[in-house]
Scaffold this motif. Structure first.
Motif, PDB file in Angstrom:
ATOM      1  N   GLU A 170      47.789  50.275  27.371  1.00  0.00           N
ATOM      2  CA  GLU A 170      48.755  50.165  26.267  1.00  0.00           C
ATOM      3  C   GLU A 170      50.179  50.488  26.711  1.00  0.00           C
ATOM      4  OE1 GLU A 170      48.201  51.677  22.327  1.00  0.00           O
ATOM      5  OE2 GLU A 170      46.061  51.196  22.404  1.00  0.00           O
ATOM      6  N   HIS A 171      50.284  51.323  27.748  1.00  0.00           N
ATOM      7  CA  HIS A 171      51.618  51.671  28.270  1.00  0.00           C
ATOM      8  C   HIS A 171      52.091  50.655  29.305  1.00  0.00           C
ATOM      9  CE1 HIS A 171      52.253  55.592  26.362  1.00  0.00           C
ATOM     10  NE2 HIS A 171      50.953  55.747  26.467  1.00  0.00           N
ATOM     11  N   GLY A 172      51.381  49.546  29.471  1.00  0.00           N
ATOM     12  CA  GLY A 172      51.762  48.547  30.467  1.00  0.00           C
ATOM     13  C   GLY A 172      51.589  49.088  31.882  1.00  0.00           C
ATOM     14  N   ALA A 173      50.725  50.061  32.033  1.00  0.00           N
ATOM     15  CA  ALA A 173      50.517  50.693  33.334  1.00  0.00           C
ATOM     16  C   ALA A 173      49.117  50.371  33.854  1.00  0.00           C
ATOM     17  CB  ALA A 173      50.708  52.200  33.192  1.00  0.00           C
ATOM     18  N   THR A 174      48.779  50.878  35.027  1.00  0.00           N
ATOM     19  CA  THR A 174      47.531  50.498  35.664  1.00  0.00           C
ATOM     20  C   THR A 174      46.735  51.696  36.200  1.00  0.00           C
ATOM     21  OG1 THR A 174      46.650  49.255  37.549  1.00  0.00           O
ATOM     22  CG2 THR A 174      48.901  49.979  37.730  1.00  0.00           C
ATOM     23  N   VAL A 175      45.419  51.541  36.190  1.00  0.00           N
ATOM     24  CA  VAL A 175      44.512  52.556  36.746  1.00  0.00           C
ATOM     25  C   VAL A 175      43.768  51.918  37.906  1.00  0.00           C
ATOM     26  CG1 VAL A 175      42.403  53.905  36.340  1.00  0.00           C
ATOM     27  CG2 VAL A 175      44.080  53.648  34.497  1.00  0.00           C
ATOM     28  N   LEU A 176      43.743  52.593  39.038  1.00  0.00           N
ATOM     29  CA  LEU A 176      42.865  52.146  40.126  1.00  0.00           C
ATOM     30  C   LEU A 176      41.924  53.303  40.470  1.00  0.00           C
ATOM     31  CD1 LEU A 176      42.044  49.985  42.196  1.00  0.00           C
ATOM     32  CD2 LEU A 176      43.649  51.043  43.795  1.00  0.00           C
ATOM     33  N   PRO A 177      40.619  53.144  40.199  1.00  0.00           N
ATOM     34  CA  PRO A 177      39.687  54.205  40.591  1.00  0.00           C
ATOM     35  C   PRO A 177      39.483  54.205  42.099  1.00  0.00           C
ATOM     36  CG  PRO A 177      38.693  52.693  38.964  1.00  0.00           C
ATOM     37  CD  PRO A 177      39.932  52.042  39.506  1.00  0.00           C
ATOM     38  N   LEU A 178      39.360  55.388  42.677  1.00  0.00           N
ATOM     39  CA  LEU A 178      39.024  55.541  44.099  1.00  0.00           C
ATOM     40  C   LEU A 178      37.771  56.410  44.133  1.00  0.00           C
ATOM     41  CD1 LEU A 178      42.599  56.464  45.441  1.00  0.00           C
ATOM     42  CD2 LEU A 178      41.520  54.231  45.550  1.00  0.00           C
ATOM     43  N   SER A 179      36.609  55.771  44.245  1.00  0.00           N
ATOM     44  CA  SER A 179      35.386  56.552  44.044  1.00  0.00           C
ATOM     45  C   SER A 179      34.816  57.169  45.318  1.00  0.00           C
ATOM     46  CB  SER A 179      34.336  55.717  43.307  1.00  0.00           C
ATOM     47  OG  SER A 179      34.125  54.484  43.921  1.00  0.00           O
ATOM     48  N   GLY A 180      35.286  56.716  46.491  1.00  0.00           N
ATOM     49  CA  GLY A 180      34.757  57.280  47.749  1.00  0.00           C
ATOM     50  C   GLY A 180      34.723  58.803  47.770  1.00  0.00           C
ATOM     51  N   PRO A 181      35.836  59.471  47.432  1.00  0.00           N
ATOM     52  CA  PRO A 181      35.872  60.939  47.536  1.00  0.00           C
ATOM     53  C   PRO A 181      34.830  61.675  46.695  1.00  0.00           C
ATOM     54  CG  PRO A 181      38.087  60.085  47.291  1.00  0.00           C
ATOM     55  CD  PRO A 181      37.162  58.912  47.113  1.00  0.00           C
ATOM     56  N   THR A 182      34.396  61.095  45.567  1.00  0.00           N
ATOM     57  CA  THR A 182      33.356  61.804  44.805  1.00  0.00           C
ATOM     58  C   THR A 182      31.954  61.269  45.115  1.00  0.00           C
ATOM     59  OG1 THR A 182      33.966  60.436  42.879  1.00  0.00           O
ATOM     60  CG2 THR A 182      34.732  62.723  42.899  1.00  0.00           C
ATOM     61  N   GLU A 183      31.869  60.230  45.944  1.00  0.00           N
ATOM     62  CA  GLU A 183      30.546  59.729  46.348  1.00  0.00           C
ATOM     63  C   GLU A 183      30.001  60.511  47.541  1.00  0.00           C
ATOM     64  OE1 GLU A 183      31.356  55.110  44.947  1.00  0.00           O
ATOM     65  OE2 GLU A 183      31.592  55.658  47.031  1.00  0.00           O
ATOM     66  N   VAL A 184      30.908  60.952  48.409  1.00  0.00           N
ATOM     67  CA  VAL A 184      30.495  61.643  49.636  1.00  0.00           C
ATOM     68  C   VAL A 184      30.499  63.162  49.365  1.00  0.00           C
ATOM     69  CG1 VAL A 184      31.148  62.065  52.050  1.00  0.00           C
ATOM     70  CG2 VAL A 184      31.466  59.778  51.040  1.00  0.00           C
ATOM     71  N   PRO A 185      29.357  63.835  49.524  1.00  0.00           N
ATOM     72  CA  PRO A 185      29.286  65.256  49.129  1.00  0.00           C
ATOM     73  C   PRO A 185      30.363  66.137  49.774  1.00  0.00           C
ATOM     74  CG  PRO A 185      27.099  64.399  49.569  1.00  0.00           C
ATOM     75  CD  PRO A 185      28.057  63.302  49.938  1.00  0.00           C
ATOM     76  N   TYR A 186      30.633  65.925  51.048  1.00  0.00           N
ATOM     77  CA  TYR A 186      31.613  66.790  51.721  1.00  0.00           C
ATOM     78  C   TYR A 186      33.015  66.626  51.118  1.00  0.00           C
ATOM     79  CZ  TYR A 186      35.230  67.764  55.159  1.00  0.00           C
ATOM     80  OH  TYR A 186      36.377  68.172  55.759  1.00  0.00           O
ATOM     81  N   THR A 187      33.431  65.366  50.900  1.00  0.00           N
ATOM     82  CA  THR A 187      34.781  65.166  50.356  1.00  0.00           C
ATOM     83  C   THR A 187      34.841  65.584  48.882  1.00  0.00           C
ATOM     84  OG1 THR A 187      34.256  62.811  50.033  1.00  0.00           O
ATOM     85  CG2 THR A 187      35.540  63.392  51.976  1.00  0.00           C
ATOM     86  N   ARG A 188      33.698  65.504  48.204  1.00  0.00           N
ATOM     87  CA  ARG A 188      33.701  65.964  46.797  1.00  0.00           C
ATOM     88  C   ARG A 188      33.969  67.469  46.748  1.00  0.00           C
ATOM     89  NH1 ARG A 188      29.239  66.416  42.319  1.00  0.00           N
ATOM     90  NH2 ARG A 188      30.643  66.674  40.548  1.00  0.00           N
ATOM     91  N   SER A 189      33.421  68.208  47.708  1.00  0.00           N
ATOM     92  CA  SER A 189      33.687  69.650  47.691  1.00  0.00           C
ATOM     93  C   SER A 189      35.143  69.940  48.083  1.00  0.00           C
ATOM     94  CB  SER A 189      32.690  70.419  48.563  1.00  0.00           C
ATOM     95  OG  SER A 189      32.877  70.069  49.896  1.00  0.00           O
ATOM     96  N   GLU A 190      35.724  69.080  48.925  1.00  0.00           N
ATOM     97  CA  GLU A 190      37.154  69.221  49.251  1.00  0.00           C
ATOM     98  C   GLU A 190      38.019  68.981  47.996  1.00  0.00           C
ATOM     99  OE1 GLU A 190      38.956  69.630  52.623  1.00  0.00           O
ATOM    100  OE2 GLU A 190      37.166  70.848  52.309  1.00  0.00           O
TER     101      GLU A 190
END
Ligand SMILES: Cc1cc2nc3c(=O)[nH]c(=O)nc-3n(C[C@H](O)[C@H](O)[C@H](O)COP(=O)(O)O)c2cc1C
Length: 322
Positions: A259-279
Motif C-alpha cells: 500500500e505504501h508503494g514499497a517492496t518486501v523481499l524475503p531472505l529465508s536462508g538465514p532462518t533455514e540453516v540452524p547455525y545462522t539462525r542462532s546468529e
C-alpha cells in the motif's frame, strides 16, 4: 441466495483468493477444504522442500500467508469469523459467524492481494519514510509477530550471516537439485519461480539476494541496497503454530508495504540453516525466535516490475465437501 449458500460462496472465494499468497519457491504448499460452515487449511506435504526446509518452517510461513489472504477476502466480503489454529491436521479452520457488511478499508486491502508480488530488482536509494516503517511494524504486530528493524551498523553482520547460510545451502548437492526442480524456465505447470522473475545477473548489494543456482532474465537494475531497510520477523514461540502466525504477520506486513508503494523481499536462508539462525538470535539481542529476514525498500516508480508468478489450478488446491 440463502444465508447458507452465501456463506459457502464466501468461503470458496476466500480459498480462491488465497491462491495468490506468496510461498517459498512458489511451492503453494497448502490445500483448502470448503465445508458449508467452515474452511479448513491443510499442509500439502508433497510440495514441501524436504531438503531445504526439513522442519517445515518455510512451509508453515507460506501456509500462514495463505491463511491471512483468506481472512482478508472474508473481511472484504463483510464476514465476521473465528480462526482456530490447531496447527496439526488441519493447520487452521475458519468459521464464519456473522455477515455484517464490509468496510472500505477491507475492500482496499483486498485489492492489494493481486498487486503484491516479489520484486528482486534493486531498491531505490531513498529509504522507506520513518512513518511508513512504523505502520509496517504495527501491521506485523497486529497479526501476531514482531519486526526488529536492524540498525545500519548491523547490516555488515547480516551480510555475513546471509553469506554463511548461502554457502551452507549451495554446498549441499541434494539441496541444489531440489531448488532446480522449482526454479527457472517458464514453469508451465503453475508453480515454481519462472526465469522472468529471477535477476539476469547478481544484484550489487551488500546483503546478497538468494542464489537460486540459475540466472533469470530480469534486469536487476544498476542500484545497490544503500536505501534498503533490513528487518527480522520474530516472535516468542518456536512451535508450528508460531510459524503459522508468523506467516500471517509476514502477509500483513507485505500488504501494508504494498500500500505504501514499497517492496518486501524475503531472505529465508538465514532462518533455514540452524547455525545462522542462532546468529540472528544474537543480532536481535536474544529478544525472541527469528522467523524470517526481510528487505524493505522503495520501488522504481518508472519501470514495471516482473510479471506475476504462476499459480496451481483451483482443483489442485481447493476441494468442496458437504
Ligand atoms: C516463507 C517464504 C520464504 C521466501 N524466501 C525467499 C528467498 O529466500 N529469496 C527470494 O528471492 N524469495 C523468497 N520468497 C519469495 C517467493 O519466492 C515468492 O513469494 C514466490 O515465488 C511467489 O511469487 P510472488 O511473491 O511474486 O507471488 C519467499 C517467500 C516466502 C513466503
Amino acid at each position: 441466495m440463502t444465508a447458507d449458500t452465501d456463506r459457502r460462496q464466501a468461503l470458496l472465494q476466500a480459498a480462491e483468493a488465497a491462491r495468490y499468497a506468496p510461498s517459498v519457491h512458489n511451492t503453494q504448499p497448502w490445500t483448502w477444504t470448503v465445508y458449508p460452515d467452515r474452511l479448513e487449511l491443510n499442509a500439502a506435504v508433497e510440495r514441501q522442500l524436504t531438503v531445504q526446509d526439513p522442519d517445515a518452517h518455510m512451509l508453515l510461513l507460506s501456509c500462514g500467508t495463505a491463511l491471512h489472504h483468506a481472512q482478508i477476502a472474508l473481511d472484504a466480503a463483510g464476514w465476521q469469523y473465528r480462526v482456530h489454529r490447531p496447527a496439526g491436521t488441519p493447520l487452521a479452520v475458519i468459521y464464519p459467524e456473522r455477515h455484517v457488511g464490509a468496510h472500505l478499508e477491507a475492500l482496499r486491502r483486498f485489492e492489494q492481494l493481486r498487486v503484491r508480488h516479489t520484486d528482486r530488482r534493486t531498491v531505490n536509494d531513498s529509504p522507506l519514510p520513518a512513518a511508513a516503517l512504523d505502520t509496517l511494524v504495527a501491521a506485523a504486530e497486529s497479526a501476531g509477530a514482531r519486526l526488529h528493524v536492524l540498525r545500519r551498523d548491523q547490516i555488515i553482520d547480516l551480510a555475513v550471516i546471509v553469506e554463511h547460510a548461502q554457502q551452507t545451502e549451495s554446498s549441499d548437492e541434494r539441496l541444489r537439485r531440489e531448488t532446480a526442480e522449482w526454479v527457472g524456465g517458464d514453469r508451465a505447470e503453475g508453480s515454481g519461480i519462472p526465469a522472468a522473475n529471477l535477476p539476469a545477473e547478481p544484484p550489487l548489494t551488500t546483503v546478497a539476494e538468494r542464489d537460486f543456482g540459475t540466472a533469470g532474465t530480469l534486469p536487476a537494475g544498476a542500484g545497490h541496497d544503500a536505501g534498503a531497510t533490513y528487518a527480522v520477523l520474530y516472535g516468542t514461540g518456536d512451535e508450528p503454530v508460531d510459524w503459522l502466525r508468523a506467516g500471517e504477520a509476514l502477509n500483513a506486513l507485505w500488504l501494508e508495504t504494498t500500500e505504501h508503494g514499497a517492496t518486501v523481499l524475503p531472505l529465508s536462508g538465514p532462518t533455514e540453516v540452524p547455525y545462522t539462525r542462532s546468529e540472528l538470535r544474537r543480532i536481535i539481542g536474544g529478544v525472541g525466535e527469528p522467523y524470517l529476514v526481510v528487505r524493505l525498500g522503495m520501488l522504481d516508480p518508472v519501470h514495471h516490475g516482473p510479471a506475476s508468478t504462476p499459480r496451481l489450478p483451483v482443483d489442485q488446491v481447493i476441494e468442496e465437501r458437504d
